[in-house]
Design a protein around this motif. Structure first.
Motif, PDB file in Angstrom:
ATOM      1  N   GLU A 113       0.831  -1.269   0.248  1.00 19.76           N
ATOM      2  CA  GLU A 113       0.107  -0.080  -0.099  1.00 19.76           C
ATOM      3  C   GLU A 113       0.912   1.253  -0.112  1.00 19.76           C
ATOM      4  O   GLU A 113       0.325   2.303  -0.514  1.00 19.76           O
ATOM      5  N   ASP A 114       2.035   1.159   0.594  1.00 18.53           N
ATOM      6  CA  ASP A 114       2.757   2.504   0.649  1.00 18.53           C
ATOM      7  C   ASP A 114       3.459   2.798  -0.723  1.00 18.53           C
ATOM      8  O   ASP A 114       3.871   3.961  -0.988  1.00 18.53           O
ATOM      9  N   CYS A 115       3.501   1.787  -1.581  1.00 20.73           N
ATOM     10  CA  CYS A 115       3.976   2.050  -2.755  1.00 20.73           C
ATOM     11  C   CYS A 115       2.962   2.571  -3.894  1.00 20.73           C
ATOM     12  O   CYS A 115       2.949   2.820  -5.238  1.00 20.73           O
ATOM     13  N   ILE A 116       1.530   2.620  -3.570  1.00 16.01           N
ATOM     14  CA  ILE A 116       0.653   2.810  -4.456  1.00 16.01           C
ATOM     15  C   ILE A 116       0.279   4.343  -4.290  1.00 16.01           C
ATOM     16  O   ILE A 116      -0.186   4.798  -3.264  1.00 16.01           O
ATOM     17  N   ILE A 117       0.215   5.028  -5.385  1.00 19.02           N
ATOM     18  CA  ILE A 117       0.033   6.484  -5.622  1.00 19.02           C
ATOM     19  C   ILE A 117      -1.505   6.577  -5.117  1.00 19.02           C
ATOM     20  O   ILE A 117      -1.797   7.595  -4.531  1.00 19.02           O
ATOM     21  N   ARG A 118      -2.434   6.247  -5.920  1.00 20.61           N
ATOM     22  CA  ARG A 118      -3.838   6.299  -5.468  1.00 20.61           C
ATOM     23  C   ARG A 118      -4.613   5.027  -5.281  1.00 20.61           C
ATOM     24  O   ARG A 118      -4.446   3.869  -5.926  1.00 20.61           O
ATOM     25  N   LYS A 119      -4.997   4.784  -4.200  1.00 21.83           N
ATOM     26  CA  LYS A 119      -5.483   3.797  -3.804  1.00 21.83           C
ATOM     27  C   LYS A 119      -6.636   3.249  -4.266  1.00 21.83           C
ATOM     28  O   LYS A 119      -7.328   4.128  -4.703  1.00 21.83           O
ATOM     29  N   HIS A 120      -6.873   1.863  -4.161  1.00 21.92           N
ATOM     30  CA  HIS A 120      -7.980   1.469  -4.778  1.00 21.92           C
ATOM     31  C   HIS A 120      -9.550   1.924  -4.227  1.00 21.92           C
ATOM     32  O   HIS A 120      -9.583   1.861  -2.832  1.00 21.92           O
ATOM     33  N   ASN A 121     -10.376   2.235  -4.905  1.00 24.50           N
ATOM     34  CA  ASN A 121     -11.808   2.672  -4.377  1.00 24.50           C
ATOM     35  C   ASN A 121     -12.522   1.135  -3.716  1.00 24.50           C
ATOM     36  O   ASN A 121     -12.997   0.434  -4.669  1.00 24.50           O
TER      37      ASN A 121
END
Length: 308
Positions: free
Chosen positions: A13-21
């Motif tokens: 999760e730390d590497c995701i720019i925009r988290k999944h909805n």
């Protein structure tokens, strides 16, 4: 042509720019894409292969780069009646058939005899993996460093070394597709959105463009669109030796003289003079060719037409 692709995402999760909805339904197309994006790549590859085969697209081989190979993946593809051909890393170990001790590639190559010192293909051998399945290894000289070698692996042990190299060379068309999509079809420049669905849409659009252009190219320009027919014809042309071509040339001359004689274009009683003139013309041509071709044409190989 691209028939299936997935845009991967990090599982961290730390590497995701925009988290999944999280409100997106997992049963929807967007939800399935997001689930695929965090799958392990070998597992996703099997899923994509199953989907391609279920759509009626026929395939016999899966071509992979070094980082994709694993013993379990090759076994899983075999269950789908798909053989694997891939380049493998030098640190992998295999056992000779019937043995249990595994050796690295350098040791295996040292035990084999070289086929030809001038050939790019050094040698080939059938070995078995850690799980016991038999595979064929093809050792090839690295053109950038002749002292080094690269290794191709095929799960189909009945293929010849040349066939394995020829099949694996087709993988380069995948790299050409990526390059065309990035440089010419807008994949690298048309959209700067950070939304996952937008990026997936651009990815699909660029591949649709590539597919349309590829269909046009194959129908209008590229002779290789005839596939195996083109390769077979090229192979047949290469098998015609220079000696055979020279013999064909001499036969053409004599056939032409015979045709002219039957048509009444040669004066009666001058047929032998016409044959002699044709011989002199070919002999003059033969005398004028380069020294390289003179050495290529040994006296024993010269057609009887020129020896007489």
């Amino acid at each position: 042509m691209p028939v299936a692709s997935e845009l991967m995402s990090s599982r961290k999760e730390d590497c995701i720019i925009r988290k999944h909805n999280k409100r997106i339904d997992k049963r929807s197309a967007g939800g399935k894409r997001r689930a695929n994006s965090v799958m392990r790549k070998p597992k996703l590859l099997i899923k994509l292969c199953k989907g391609i085969l279920n759509k009626g697209i026929k395939a016999e081989y899966v071509l992979m780069d070094t980082w994709f190979y694993s013993d379990s993946l090759v076994a899983s593809l075999k269950e789908l009646s798909l053989d694997s051909i891939c380049m493998i890393k030098k640190n992998l170990k295999f056992a000779f058939v019937g043995e249990t001790v595994r050796h690295n590639l350098k040791y295996i190559l040292s035990t084999l005899g070289q086929r030809n010192h001038t050939s790019d293909i050094i040698s080939t051998v059938v070995v078995q993996t850690e799980s016991g399945q038999q595979v064929k290894l093809v050792f090839i000289r690295n053109r950038n460093n002749r002292k080094e070698f690269i290794t191709l692996l095929s799960s189909n042990i009945h293929l010849s070394a040349e066939e394995i190299v020829e099949l694996y060379s087709r993988r380069w068309s995948i790299e050409c597709c990526f390059k065309a999509a990035k440089q010419y079809l807008g994949l690298n420049s048309e959209c700067f959105a950070r939304d996952y669905d937008s990026i997936c849409a651009l990815n699909r659009i660029s591949y649709i463009r590539f597919t349309v252009l590829e269909i046009i190219r194959r129908h209008e320009e590229d002779p290789r669109s005839h596939g195996q027919l083109f390769r077979d014809s090229c192979s047949a042309i290469r098998t015609i030796s220079f000696i055979e071509a020279l013999e064909t040339l001499s036969v053409c001359f004599t056939s032409l003289i015979d045709a002219l004689d039957k048509a009444g274009c040669i004066v009666k009683g001058k047929l032998q003079d016409a044959y002699k003139l044709a011989e002199e013309i070919i002999e003059k041509w033969y005398d004028s060719i380069s020294e390289f071709l003179r050495k290529l044409l040994k006296p024993s190989n010269i057609p009887e037409f020129l020896n007489n």
